[in-house]
Motif scaffolding. Sequence first.
Motif, PDB file in Angstrom:
ATOM      1  N   TYR A 105       1.574  -5.670   3.058  1.00 45.08           N
ATOM      2  CA  TYR A 105       0.583  -6.347   3.904  1.00 45.08           C
ATOM      3  C   TYR A 105       0.432  -7.805   3.484  1.00 45.08           C
ATOM      4  O   TYR A 105       0.566  -8.128   2.310  1.00 45.08           O
ATOM      5  N   GLU A 138      -6.423   1.171   6.479  1.00 44.66           N
ATOM      6  CA  GLU A 138      -6.230   2.611   6.671  1.00 44.66           C
ATOM      7  C   GLU A 138      -6.812   3.400   5.504  1.00 44.66           C
ATOM      8  O   GLU A 138      -7.379   4.463   5.688  1.00 44.66           O
ATOM      9  N   HIS A 139      -6.611   2.881   4.292  1.00 43.54           N
ATOM     10  CA  HIS A 139      -6.899   3.673   3.104  1.00 43.54           C
ATOM     11  C   HIS A 139      -8.070   3.179   2.270  1.00 43.54           C
ATOM     12  O   HIS A 139      -8.558   3.907   1.415  1.00 43.54           O
ATOM     13  N   CYS A 159       0.874  -1.190   0.000  1.00 43.31           N
ATOM     14  CA  CYS A 159       0.000   0.000   0.000  1.00 43.31           C
ATOM     15  C   CYS A 159       0.901   1.226   0.000  1.00 43.31           C
ATOM     16  O   CYS A 159       1.658   1.455   0.948  1.00 43.31           O
ATOM     17  N   CYS A 167       0.247   3.662   2.917  1.00 44.96           N
ATOM     18  CA  CYS A 167       0.905   3.307   4.175  1.00 44.96           C
ATOM     19  C   CYS A 167       2.406   3.176   3.999  1.00 44.96           C
ATOM     20  O   CYS A 167       3.127   3.113   4.989  1.00 44.96           O
TER      21      CYS A 167
HETATM   22 ZN   LIG Z   1      -2.772   1.930   3.353  1.00 48.45          ZN
END
Ligand SMILES: [Zn+2]
Length: 505
Positions: free
Chosen positions: A134, A146-147, A127, A130
Amino acid sequence: MTSTYITTTIPYVNARPHLGFALELVQADVLARHHRSIGEQVRFQAGTDDNSLKNVLAAEAAGVGVQEFVDASAAAFTGLAEPLSLSVDDLIRTSSDPRHRAGVERLWRACADSGDLYRRHYEGLYCVGCEQFYTTAELDDGRCREHGTVPDLVSEENWFFRLSRYAGQLRDLIQAGTIRIEPAERRNEVLALIDGGLADFSVSRSTERARGWGIPVPGDPGQVIYVWWDALGNYLTALDYADGGENLSRWWTGASRRIHLLGKGVLRFHAVYWPAMLLSAGEAVPTDIVVHGYLTENGRKISKSSGATVDPYDLAGKYGTDAVRWWLLREVPRGADADFTVDRLVSRANDELANGFGNLVNRVVTMIHRYRDGHVPAAAASAAEAAVLNEVIRNGPGLITGALDDFDFRRATEAVWRIADEANRYVNSTRPWNLHKTGDRAELDAVLSMLLLACQAIGAYLTPFLPDAAARVIRQCTPDEAGLLPSPAPLLPRIALDLSGPGDS
Ligand SMILES: [Zn+2]
């Protein structure tokens, strides 16, 4: 002499700063001012993370060169020191500060010398928001938590850091409290993460994928150092880590506290990756990792990427630095999320700053001028009625220090607020205007002197929280050489809701 090093995270500069980052800055500033006020040597460190791929993408979208873009954007972050009244000692910018690159290279070599860096082929989901890989288990329906975006599949040969080697040591340090993580739920989160198994992590990118932006891996120009490795290094590089000089021994190796403030989204980097890197490099680990939550605006997360944004410049311009700091300190629970609304900021400021502190000081100084021509009455023995107020004043510093040792800013400000509350009760029960009417001069002097003492205490105790307002209160309550107080002037005027758009103020 006790020395304390206090840092904020260094934000990506891909968009303008939002109120969530202002929270972190203000919390760090309060700690810095408080620790200085109790006689410690303090270094308050902040900066910007310029070397992120996010910045490159934002520059491309804006159609300008990357350095030009980050220079302009970083100024919006470093410029917050003024509207927020921050006592920052040093700002580091990772793309342009000569201390940084040399320091990051030294950190890399130190970990390489420990045998903790190795090359291998890697495939993973990355990502860019971030700047992190992941596993599928860490995503929700394949999207970043988060996004909300789908990460890119990346396949390349990278350098890896042997994180797995440090799991046991990290666990012990955290459990023993050598690395203190607050609040406790965050500490438990980190321990669970460690218990779940720590995999080695990738610490470089191909220069091509990084668009040529970043710090090249020493001895391997085809790779740039992972932006998080680079960014975490700032806590050392800003202390001249590259040449291992006096700043390093004073503020890191020999400091009694090394306090990092950060948001909950970057906990893993600060509480797992960073201490492991330090252990590998043979450096001391942080003593305190202090985690705050997120701010929402009407229930939506305020972040640079979510679109919801509250501009701290705009707020400070419209409502003043004191009102913004007060909201952040009074309304955000320890380590937890909080919802921001302008109405609450305005009502907090009016209820407590204008009607509370401001009104009390104005009333007291006005009475001293009216009844005593502005001359501070000689301190007389305080009556029994003053006992409670006296005690609240006396207990203030201990309560504030205790609350700030727990990183509880609401509890700390509560201790100051209680003095105003108690002083108002004292005015209403002693009724100085009646004492004036009946000509009870000795008692009136005792009451006025007690009240002035309370106002002076408010000025002193407010200083770490609201340095500007506190300075005005102190000025107003300090007699000149002839014992005369300045004429009463409005210190903390009421504010009104301003519905004009940003930039109209
Ligand atoms: Zn993210």
